[in-house]
Write a protein that holds these residues in place. Structure first.
Motif, PDB file in Angstrom:
ATOM      1  N   ALA A   1       1.024  -1.147  -0.083  1.00 27.92           N
ATOM      2  CA  ALA A   1       0.068  -0.157  -0.026  1.00 27.92           C
ATOM      3  C   ALA A   1       0.930   1.348   0.096  1.00 27.92           C
ATOM      4  CB  ALA A   1      -1.076  -0.148   1.320  1.00 27.92           C
ATOM      5  N   GLU A   2       2.099   1.257   0.771  1.00 32.14           N
ATOM      6  CA  GLU A   2       2.935   2.167   0.794  1.00 32.14           C
ATOM      7  C   GLU A   2       3.444   2.628  -0.596  1.00 32.14           C
ATOM      8  OE1 GLU A   2       5.781   3.061   3.619  1.00 32.14           O
ATOM      9  OE2 GLU A   2       4.352   3.683   5.347  1.00 32.14           O
TER      10      GLU A   2
ATOM     11  N   ASP B   1      -7.120  -9.523  -5.438  1.00 35.31           N
ATOM     12  CA  ASP B   1      -8.440  -9.723  -5.051  1.00 35.31           C
ATOM     13  C   ASP B   1      -8.758  -9.048  -3.664  1.00 35.31           C
ATOM     14  OD1 ASP B   1      -9.004 -11.539  -6.969  1.00 35.31           O
ATOM     15  OD2 ASP B   1      -8.674 -13.382  -5.773  1.00 35.31           O
ATOM     16  N   HIS B   2      -7.676  -8.684  -3.169  1.00 36.42           N
ATOM     17  CA  HIS B   2      -7.715  -8.022  -1.925  1.00 36.42           C
ATOM     18  C   HIS B   2      -7.628  -6.482  -1.885  1.00 36.42           C
ATOM     19  CE1 HIS B   2      -7.022 -11.805   0.156  1.00 36.42           C
ATOM     20  NE2 HIS B   2      -6.351 -11.974  -0.709  1.00 36.42           N
ATOM     21  N   PHE B   3      -7.355  -5.908  -3.125  1.00 35.74           N
ATOM     22  CA  PHE B   3      -7.364  -4.441  -3.140  1.00 35.74           C
ATOM     23  C   PHE B   3      -8.588  -3.698  -3.225  1.00 35.74           C
ATOM     24  CE2 PHE B   3      -5.937  -0.696  -5.948  1.00 35.74           C
ATOM     25  CZ  PHE B   3      -5.234  -0.059  -4.833  1.00 35.74           C
ATOM     26  N   MET B   4      -8.673  -2.401  -2.275  1.00 38.87           N
ATOM     27  CA  MET B   4      -9.705  -1.702  -2.183  1.00 38.87           C
ATOM     28  C   MET B   4     -10.865  -2.483  -1.887  1.00 38.87           C
ATOM     29  SD  MET B   4      -7.882   0.881  -2.698  1.00 38.87           S
ATOM     30  CE  MET B   4      -9.111   2.461  -2.849  1.00 38.87           C
ATOM     31  N   GLY B   5     -10.846  -3.523  -0.962  1.00 46.60           N
ATOM     32  CA  GLY B   5     -12.071  -4.342  -0.366  1.00 46.60           C
ATOM     33  C   GLY B   5     -11.705  -5.552  -1.237  1.00 46.60           C
ATOM     34  N   TYR B   6     -12.486  -6.815  -0.727  1.00 52.17           N
ATOM     35  CA  TYR B   6     -12.254  -7.964  -1.188  1.00 52.17           C
ATOM     36  C   TYR B   6     -13.432  -8.577  -2.074  1.00 52.17           C
ATOM     37  CZ  TYR B   6     -11.271 -13.192  -0.887  1.00 52.17           C
ATOM     38  OH  TYR B   6     -11.158 -14.389  -1.094  1.00 52.17           O
ATOM     39  N   GLY B   7     -13.208  -9.311  -3.133  1.00 45.31           N
ATOM     40  CA  GLY B   7     -13.959 -10.068  -3.770  1.00 45.31           C
ATOM     41  C   GLY B   7     -15.140  -9.282  -4.744  1.00 45.31           C
TER      42      GLY B   7
ATOM     43  N   GLU C   1      -6.109   6.478  -1.506  1.00 51.05           N
ATOM     44  CA  GLU C   1      -6.183   5.608  -0.247  1.00 51.05           C
ATOM     45  C   GLU C   1      -5.792   4.033  -0.594  1.00 51.05           C
ATOM     46  OE1 GLU C   1     -10.088   5.510   1.368  1.00 51.05           O
ATOM     47  OE2 GLU C   1     -10.923   6.259  -0.403  1.00 51.05           O
ATOM     48  N   PRO C   2      -4.826   3.737  -0.945  1.00 54.21           N
ATOM     49  CA  PRO C   2      -4.560   2.231  -1.171  1.00 54.21           C
ATOM     50  C   PRO C   2      -4.679   1.488   0.013  1.00 54.21           C
ATOM     51  CG  PRO C   2      -2.239   3.374  -1.293  1.00 54.21           C
ATOM     52  CD  PRO C   2      -3.321   4.511  -1.230  1.00 54.21           C
ATOM     53  N   LYS C   3      -5.647   0.254  -0.016  1.00 55.03           N
ATOM     54  CA  LYS C   3      -5.849  -0.391   1.110  1.00 55.03           C
ATOM     55  C   LYS C   3      -6.155  -1.900   0.749  1.00 55.03           C
ATOM     56  CE  LYS C   3      -8.087   3.366   3.572  1.00 55.03           C
ATOM     57  NZ  LYS C   3      -9.045   4.163   3.764  1.00 55.03           N
ATOM     58  N   PHE C   4      -5.736  -2.898   1.438  1.00 52.76           N
ATOM     59  CA  PHE C   4      -5.962  -4.077   1.206  1.00 52.76           C
ATOM     60  C   PHE C   4      -6.990  -4.753   2.288  1.00 52.76           C
ATOM     61  CE2 PHE C   4      -2.072  -2.822  -1.047  1.00 52.76           C
ATOM     62  CZ  PHE C   4      -2.406  -3.754  -2.292  1.00 52.76           C
ATOM     63  N   THR C   5      -7.892  -5.660   1.763  1.00 55.55           N
ATOM     64  CA  THR C   5      -8.697  -6.186   3.036  1.00 55.55           C
ATOM     65  C   THR C   5      -8.563  -7.754   2.826  1.00 55.55           C
ATOM     66  OG1 THR C   5     -10.499  -4.604   2.409  1.00 55.55           O
ATOM     67  CG2 THR C   5     -11.341  -6.596   3.185  1.00 55.55           C
ATOM     68  N   PHE C   6      -8.398  -8.078   4.060  1.00 56.01           N
ATOM     69  CA  PHE C   6      -8.252  -9.569   4.123  1.00 56.01           C
ATOM     70  C   PHE C   6      -9.438 -10.237   5.316  1.00 56.01           C
ATOM     71  CE2 PHE C   6      -4.356  -7.997   3.293  1.00 56.01           C
ATOM     72  CZ  PHE C   6      -3.823  -8.697   2.223  1.00 56.01           C
ATOM     73  N   PRO C   7     -10.546 -10.809   4.622  1.00 56.92           N
ATOM     74  CA  PRO C   7     -11.622 -11.357   5.384  1.00 56.92           C
ATOM     75  C   PRO C   7     -11.155 -12.023   6.595  1.00 56.92           C
ATOM     76  CG  PRO C   7     -12.063 -11.609   3.223  1.00 56.92           C
ATOM     77  CD  PRO C   7     -10.530 -11.285   3.215  1.00 56.92           C
TER      78      PRO C   7
ATOM     79  N   VAL D   1      -7.969  -5.012   7.782  1.00 55.60           N
ATOM     80  CA  VAL D   1      -7.502  -4.171   6.426  1.00 55.60           C
ATOM     81  C   VAL D   1      -6.403  -3.402   6.804  1.00 55.60           C
ATOM     82  CG1 VAL D   1      -8.580  -2.148   5.295  1.00 55.60           C
ATOM     83  CG2 VAL D   1     -10.030  -3.564   6.138  1.00 55.60           C
ATOM     84  N   VAL D   2      -5.532  -3.316   6.009  1.00 54.20           N
ATOM     85  CA  VAL D   2      -4.258  -2.472   6.106  1.00 54.20           C
ATOM     86  C   VAL D   2      -4.064  -1.448   4.979  1.00 54.20           C
ATOM     87  CG1 VAL D   2      -2.805  -4.248   7.321  1.00 54.20           C
ATOM     88  CG2 VAL D   2      -2.669  -3.993   4.714  1.00 54.20           C
ATOM     89  N   GLY D   3      -3.526  -0.177   5.130  1.00 54.48           N
ATOM     90  CA  GLY D   3      -3.349   0.774   4.285  1.00 54.48           C
ATOM     91  C   GLY D   3      -2.829   1.967   4.647  1.00 54.48           C
ATOM     92  N   ILE D   4      -3.038   3.071   3.804  1.00 55.90           N
ATOM     93  CA  ILE D   4      -2.742   4.169   4.091  1.00 55.90           C
ATOM     94  C   ILE D   4      -3.374   5.164   3.124  1.00 55.90           C
ATOM     95  CG2 ILE D   4      -0.535   4.148   2.466  1.00 55.90           C
ATOM     96  CD1 ILE D   4       0.868   5.857   4.689  1.00 55.90           C
ATOM     97  N   GLU D   5      -3.566   6.425   3.561  1.00 52.91           N
ATOM     98  CA  GLU D   5      -4.451   7.704   2.819  1.00 52.91           C
ATOM     99  C   GLU D   5      -3.746   8.817   3.234  1.00 52.91           C
ATOM    100  OE1 GLU D   5      -8.481   7.933   4.135  1.00 52.91           O
ATOM    101  OE2 GLU D   5      -8.914   8.640   1.879  1.00 52.91           O
ATOM    102  N   ASN D   6      -3.503   9.627   2.040  1.00 51.38           N
ATOM    103  CA  ASN D   6      -3.037  11.006   2.229  1.00 51.38           C
ATOM    104  C   ASN D   6      -3.966  11.936   1.507  1.00 51.38           C
ATOM    105  OD1 ASN D   6      -0.883  10.860   3.981  1.00 51.38           O
ATOM    106  ND2 ASN D   6       0.730  10.673   2.347  1.00 51.38           N
ATOM    107  N   THR D   7      -4.166  13.105   1.742  1.00 53.89           N
ATOM    108  CA  THR D   7      -4.920  13.986   0.984  1.00 53.89           C
ATOM    109  C   THR D   7      -3.927  14.839   0.287  1.00 53.89           C
ATOM    110  OG1 THR D   7      -6.874  14.048   2.105  1.00 53.89           O
ATOM    111  CG2 THR D   7      -6.518  15.978   0.865  1.00 53.89           C
TER     112      THR D   7
END
Lengths: 400, 400
Positions: free
Chosen positions: B282-283, B317-323, B361-367, B371-377
């Motif tokens: 994500a970083e 499959d995990h990027f910006m939510g799952y499935g 806001e790149p994030k990865f979701t693992f059911p 969720v891990v990720g980072i977000e800047n404006t």
């Protein structure tokens, strides 16, 4: 997470189907999150179609996974929105057989852009505004719904009790509000109270003192308030609370979707005799309203009775706002939304019914000085009412 | 209360008038509170009419007193809403002389019920959807607007700094959120972030940990979240935070109407190597996006580049939510609303411009895990970008 009993969702849909039939609508499309939740137990993005006869269907865009786990109704993938019109016609062939079915929708909240797409998708349907039916149905609460409002009332009372202990001269209105909010959040407050009215919004109510509380604003409530800026023109401001001025603590709390609304007035020291008398008139109006509060009574009459009492006290111009900024009601229904039916106002003549929950909020506004008043949320019962708000009823006079 | 410089409101209206002319609209009716504020400096209840040529008028229902004191434009009493159609025709005789003027409105937010009343009032007007023009215009911010987002960024950073110090195993997600909110409220946070999307709502973002963060929901964002109940199905829950699980702190703050959005990931102890690697991806996506972030670039390309990097890392499959619950964007414009333009998504090809403010806001979701990720404006500048978010960029690893 507590949920309503399984049979309750079905009962809500059945009652609405009866209303649809009585109003010659062959079905209704519910598009708003609150409406979808009310009938399904799930608040995911999608559309709920309730035919006047037969089984409802919940067409979900996202999250289908979650909707399937929560919903009490047939729940399916929305699929392509472009095909939604023909999908509905296929799923409800009998209903669409006439060629020109009368389909209701929640037109008071559905954005025009989406409405126009729906009209295009089902060009032969006659779209009707079902919002009055929805508001009427939802005005009478079930025991489960009442239990949620009672839970919210406990959190709000705990917040006021804690806030009064923290209240000090020199605190900003917003500091006191943040203190109240933290107590309610830890008790499960959603962080905002949903409102149905266009452009209306409310995180947790308002804490406002002195002349800042009396500044007029757009918000559809009796007290004004300065707020934080022209872009946040309501609720609490960064003004510091002073000795001897009225502090209006008008807060709500949303637990499991259900909202309580209550107001108490506080002062560090004593109010001037004039403001003290106005506060007492507000309490007297509340007592007189309670004396009349029973099934069968017209909401309009309660409003008119309050107006008369304010006039008798010489406070007509100050009641429910000042001068041109007065609002024309004494109270409002409350539940999943803060601004439900019935409204205690002219034109609301359908008699009160057991199960209705109503916030009654007599207040007096004095430009340059402040706002005083009191507000309780009531449940209509078979014989009269029960007060849901549990904070002690008094003018909170602090010595610090 | 700080306000934009007097000439700025006029400039905004002039720029919009140019757009109206270019799009063959003879005028536009702004009905939404945020839109009215953007053009007038006042957010009272009413309607703003902006003709393609000539002077705008703000027809106010309530509070006229307040609108007169705040507004930068001709401000008048709305009077009877039934007469509003003929009133507009009288006030803009030249515009209505054609008989069938093309009038825009913010149809993406205007409720259908009100839209239908307006159509009835001006039966010969051709109503157009002006929402695309409004979203385009507002996507480029003025120095005043940027200064407000910077102020919100300071409050959000102070909240994270404080929250990290308070974070303990066994706290509920909501307790941590309430702690962050109190810091931001005391700094002037409005208590909610406005959203344009129908049925979207957001008090202050989300704090969610472990499997609760990864539960899918309706909210139009990449992380899911359990939330408080089926009726509040997003943001923080009452689940207790555990050792070794990712804690997503995705918060915003609204100061003077303007919103910041940022995310940091924390853990008490260490993440598993797999989640650690996903966080680092994500970083890396954020770094790669920054390397490309410049005026002239297509938002769509930034999204596609991120999708490729996620796929290369084996995390498609995990990027910006799952499935099936994935969202199809990498970021979004931000300003008076949380969900502004441009969206970093397919179909957004208009090149980035200086003055745009965008949350990435790149994030990865693992059911079952989190969720891990980072977000800047970011603010787009003449040559590249400036990061508006000021919280340190790292995985916050706590020893307690």
């Amino acid at each position: 997470m507590e949920q309503a009993p399984a049979e309750e969702w079905l009962k809500r849909r059945r009652n609405f189907q009866k209303m649809l039939s009585e109003n010659a609508m062959e079905g209704c499309l519910i598009t708003q999150n609150v409406g979808i939740y009310y009938f399904t137990g799930s608040m995911q993005t999608g559309y709920l179609f309730i035919p006047a006869e037969g089984e409802a269907a919940y067409y979900v865009r996202r999250s289908l996974t979650r909707a399937l786990s929560e919903s009490s109704v047939r729940t399916v993938d929305l699929g392509s929105f472009r095909q939604f019109g023909s999908r509905l016609a296929e799923d409800y062939p009998k209903l669409f057989a006439s060629g020109t079915p009368r389909i209701g929708a929640d037109l008071d909240v559905l954005p025009a852009q989406l409405y126009l797409r729906l009209v295009e998708m089902l060009p032969d349907a006659k779209w009707m505004d079902a919002s009055v039916l929805l508001r009427r149905l939802r005005s009478v609460k079930s025991p489960y719904e009442i239990s949620r409002i009672e839970k919210a009332a406990q959190a709000a009372a705990a917040a006021v009790e804690h806030g009064i202990l923290q209240l000090r001269e020199g605190m900003t209105e917003l500091e006191l509000m943040a203190t109240l909010e933290q107590v309610m959040r830890n008790a499960g407050h959603a962080g905002l109270m949903r409102m149905r009215g266009y452009n209306q919004e409310m995180p947790t109510g308002m804490v406002a003192a002195g002349e800042a509380a009396a500044e007029p604003t757009y918000f559809d409530g009796p007290a004004g308030s300065r707020g934080l800026s022209a872009a946040v023109p309501q609720s609490s401001s960064l003004r510091r609370i002073k000795h001897g001025e009225p502090i209006l603590i008008d807060i709500g709390c949303c637990i499991d979707g259900y909202v309580i609304d209550q107001t108490r007035t506080a002062v560090i020291g004593r109010l001037t005799p004039h403001l003290q008398a106005a506060y007492e008139t507000a309490e007297a109006i509340l007592r007189k309203t309670e004396a009349a509060l029973a099934p069968g009574v017209s909401p309009e009459n309660l409003y008119e009775q309050a107006i008369e009492m304010a006039a008798e006290a010489g406070l007509a111009d100050h009641f429910m706002g000042y001068g041109p900024d007065q609002v024309k009601f004494l109270g409002h229904g409350i539940g999943l939304e803060l601004d439900e039916w019935p409204v205690l106002a002219k034109g609301f003549r359908d008699p009160l019914e057991p199960g209705m929950t109503i916030a009654v909020e007599p207040k007096f506004t004095f430009p340059g000085l402040g706002v005083v008043g009191i507000e309780n949320t009531y449940l209509m019962t078979e014989n009269g009412f029960r007060t849901l708000t549990i904070s002690p009823e008094k003018l909170y006079e602090l010595s610090v």
